[in-house]
Scaffold this active site. Structure first.
Site, PDB file in Angstrom:
ATOM      1  N   GLY A 101       0.382   2.206  -2.319  1.00  0.00           N
ATOM      2  CA  GLY A 101       1.092   3.079  -1.372  1.00  0.00           C
ATOM      3  C   GLY A 101       0.327   3.225  -0.076  1.00  0.00           C
ATOM      4  N   GLY A 136      -8.840   7.688   3.623  1.00  0.00           N
ATOM      5  CA  GLY A 136      -7.686   7.817   4.514  1.00  0.00           C
ATOM      6  C   GLY A 136      -7.962   7.414   5.950  1.00  0.00           C
ATOM      7  N   ASP A 266       1.277  -6.553  -2.068  1.00  0.00           N
ATOM      8  CA  ASP A 266       1.492  -5.339  -1.267  1.00  0.00           C
ATOM      9  C   ASP A 266       1.234  -5.611   0.211  1.00  0.00           C
ATOM     10  OD1 ASP A 266      -1.214  -5.583  -2.412  1.00  0.00           O
ATOM     11  OD2 ASP A 266      -1.683  -3.829  -1.199  1.00  0.00           O
TER      12      ASP A 266
HETATM   13  P1  AMP Z   1      -5.494  -3.240   1.558  1.00  0.00           P
HETATM   14  O1  AMP Z   1      -6.422  -4.052   0.693  1.00  0.00           O
HETATM   15  O2  AMP Z   1      -6.062  -2.889   2.887  1.00  0.00           O
HETATM   16  O3  AMP Z   1      -4.140  -3.853   1.658  1.00  0.00           O
HETATM   17  O4  AMP Z   1      -5.308  -1.849   0.834  1.00  0.00           O
HETATM   18  C1  AMP Z   1      -4.828  -1.701  -0.484  1.00  0.00           C
HETATM   19  C2  AMP Z   1      -4.448  -0.266  -0.740  1.00  0.00           C
HETATM   20  O5  AMP Z   1      -5.571   0.598  -0.540  1.00  0.00           O
HETATM   21  C3  AMP Z   1      -3.347   0.270   0.143  1.00  0.00           C
HETATM   22  O6  AMP Z   1      -2.552   1.078  -0.648  1.00  0.00           O
HETATM   23  C4  AMP Z   1      -4.103   1.056   1.196  1.00  0.00           C
HETATM   24  O7  AMP Z   1      -3.323   2.089   1.734  1.00  0.00           O
HETATM   25  C5  AMP Z   1      -5.271   1.596   0.402  1.00  0.00           C
HETATM   26  N1  AMP Z   1      -6.462   1.847   1.222  1.00  0.00           N
HETATM   27  C6  AMP Z   1      -7.316   0.941   1.753  1.00  0.00           C
HETATM   28  N2  AMP Z   1      -8.304   1.542   2.427  1.00  0.00           N
HETATM   29  C7  AMP Z   1      -8.087   2.875   2.330  1.00  0.00           C
HETATM   30  C8  AMP Z   1      -8.756   4.041   2.810  1.00  0.00           C
HETATM   31  N3  AMP Z   1      -9.872   3.969   3.532  1.00  0.00           N
HETATM   32  N4  AMP Z   1      -8.218   5.235   2.502  1.00  0.00           N
HETATM   33  C9  AMP Z   1      -7.108   5.339   1.767  1.00  0.00           C
HETATM   34  N5  AMP Z   1      -6.437   4.288   1.282  1.00  0.00           N
HETATM   35  C10 AMP Z   1      -6.911   3.067   1.557  1.00  0.00           C
HETATM   36 MG    MG Z   2      -2.500  -3.443   2.523  1.00  0.00          MG
END
Ligand code: AMP
Ligand code: MG
Length: 503
Positions: A101, A136, A266
């Site tokens: 998400g 976040g 995702d």
């Molecule tokens: P990503 O690998 O960047 O596509 O992230 C995978 C998941 O982790 C997604 O649901 C992002 O929203 C969440 N996410 C990545 N980094 C953060 C962060 N620093 N804080 C909150 N959620 C994160």
């Molecule tokens: Mg992502």
């Protein structure tokens, strides 16, 4: 340092008509919540072309009465904005990861533009219920990379989410080291991912799981793919549309030497857009096995594997959409076009890169022959193709500029002989071909070291290099002779830049 509280006063705002059709899907699809404020925000960069496409006036970010800096750092909202974080799931590195998400992204609303609907989204605006262990936030480094990457890809003519602006704050953010926070504002017709479908498919056991999956698919069809509505099965038509668009997208990535780095389901757009710029990269030396993401130890997302991974991801999407299909065969049939669209799109883009105006029997051999030599000699991908544009079919030239790119000059000469014959056979005219090739072989791509220099200066408080680099990348096919240093070979230190999932 504590964050200033979110301003709740209704602000003066630009005359924009906000829509909230995604919000109308209901709270199974998201959590409504406000961004978390940051202290002392500052502008890092603004994309004028992106703003113009949204119908914002050129001074939109500078008008004191509109408080745009507050809005796009997550400290305030314009009237009509309705922030929410959407829920999705997905496969990460080939493994089912369950619920993910928008952990640090917030949907703000949607604007109608002459090119269709455009949603705005903050990234890095604080924790959401989907943040899991994350804070976040997004750091300045990765936010600048996402901003520049999206605008550069758009200028290359590659479907992508856009970026309107980046703002920075001194708020400390802990990664491997302590860095500072930033917020990117992304723009896209829709941010719906394969993972949104997977999420609602995996919840079929619950009361209205199937209903939510269908509503999600209907939403995409009604608002973004209306031509699917008339098909015998609109959902199969949507799947096929996504397969075709993903095939076209991957051909564009491969032809420009773009590596995404984290092709998890995702991070795959239902509309076939490039989405989620993390540890991405453009090829310097041509290496089909290049892995741009330092965290990808197995090389699952290596450059040459991207087209197959996209197809794997489409199977995950098809699996998720099965409840909307007549049977397995219908879902598999919808994916079938990928197998022909990708190779055809790839061949056509490679022919264009070589300046071939017609299709010939030996083209595959000619193209593969060049790529094999480039890989053997680790030729710079972008510079070699750009120089090939200067190739002359005259009898008395050795085409030194491009020939010098190769270590094995004799092998190049042998290839050049075949290339010349092929060009002469179709009556190719050097000057015309050069013009056509320069429209598909960019002079300027966002190499890691260029981003790195801009980031280094930004971290020291000087954002001017981000702006300069943006300007260069907005005209990637133009000569821009005064900016030629941006088209140089990467320096030696570029080989040691490590880009990972940490962002
Ligand atoms: P990503 O690998 O960047 O596509 O992230 C995978 C998941 O982790 C997604 O649901 C992002 O929203 C969440 N996410 C990545 N980094 C953060 C962060 N620093 N804080 C909150 N959620 C994160
Ligand atoms: Mg992502």
């Amino acid at each position: 340092m504590s964050a200033v509280p979110l301003s709740t006063a209704a602000l003066q705002a630009p005359p924009l008509q906000w829509h909230n059709r995604f919000a109308a899907l209901g709270n199974r699809f998201y959590t409504a919540l406000s961004p978390l404020a940051v202290p002392d925000p500052a502008w890092v960069a603004v994309s004028e072309p992106c703003a113009r496409e949204l119908g914002l006036s050129d001074d939109w970010w500078q008008r004191e009465d509109w408080h745009a800096l507050e809005v796009f750092s997550g400290n305030a909202l314009w009237p009509g904005m309705q922030p929410l974080a959407s829920v999705y799931s997905g496969h990460q590195f080939g493994v089912w990861a369950g619920q993910l998400g928008d952990g640090r992204a917030l949907w703000l609303g949607e604007l109608e533009t002459p090119d269709g609907p455009r949603e705005l989204q903050l990234k890095g605006s604080g924790r959401t219920p989907y943040a899991r262990m994350g804070d976040g936030r997004a750091v300045l480094r990765s936010s600048i990379r996402e901003f520049l990457g999206s605008e550069a890809m758009h200028a290359l003519g590659i479907p992508t989410t856009r970026a309107l602006c980046v703002t920075a704050s001194p708020l400390p953010v802990r990664r491997e080291q302590v860095e500072t926070a930033a917020v990117v504002t992304r723009v896209a017709p829709s941010f719906i991912r394969f993972g949104h479908f997977e999420h609602f498919s995996h919840q079929l056991g619950s009361d209205d799981g199937h209903d939510a999956l269908r509503r999600l698919a209907d939403f995409v069809i009604d608002h973004h793919a209306s031509e699917c509505r008339d098909a015998a099965n609109p959902y199969a038509a949507l799947l096929e549309r996504t397969a075709r668009r993903t095939a076209e997208l991957l051909a564009q990535w491969q032809a420009v030497g773009f590596c995404h780095g984290v092709m998890n389901t995702d991070n795959m757009s239902i509309l076939g857009l490039t989405i989620d710029y993390g540890p991405y990269g453009f090829l310097d030396a041509f290496d089909p096995g290049h892995i741009c993401n330092h965290s990808d130890e197995q090389g699952r997302y290596a450059y040459a594997r991207q087209p197959n991974i996209a197809f794997w991801n489409l199977h995950a999407l098809a699996q998720a959409m099965l409840p909307l299909m007549r049977d397995d065969e219908e879902a598999l049939a919808a994916l079938e076009p990928y197998k022909t669209v990708f190779p055809q799109a790839m061949a056509s883009r490679m022919r264009a890169k070589l300046g071939l105006a017609t299709e010939g029997d030996g083209d595959t051999g000619l193209i593969d022959g060049l790529l094999t030599l480039m890989a053997q000699d680790q030729c710079d991908f972008s510079i070699t193709f750009r120089r090939l544009g200067d190739f002359s079919t005259a009898a008395d030239t050795d085409n030194r500029k491009v020939r010098d790119m190769f270590i094995d000059r004799e092998a190049f000469d042998a290839w050049a002989l075949r290339y010349r014959e092929r060009l002469l056979a179709e009556g190719s005219v050097d000057a015309q071909r050069r013009l056509a090739m320069n429209r598909v072989n960019p002079k300027y791509v966002l190499r890691n070291h260029l981003a790195e220099v801009a980031i280094r200066e930004a971290r020291a408080g000087d954002y001017s290099e981000v702006q300069r680099l943006l300007k260069v990348l907005q005209q990637p096919f133009d000569e821009q002779p005064e900016r030629s240093v941006y088209a140089d070979f990467p320096p030696d230190w570029a080989q040691h830049i490590e880009v990972s999932c940490s962002s």
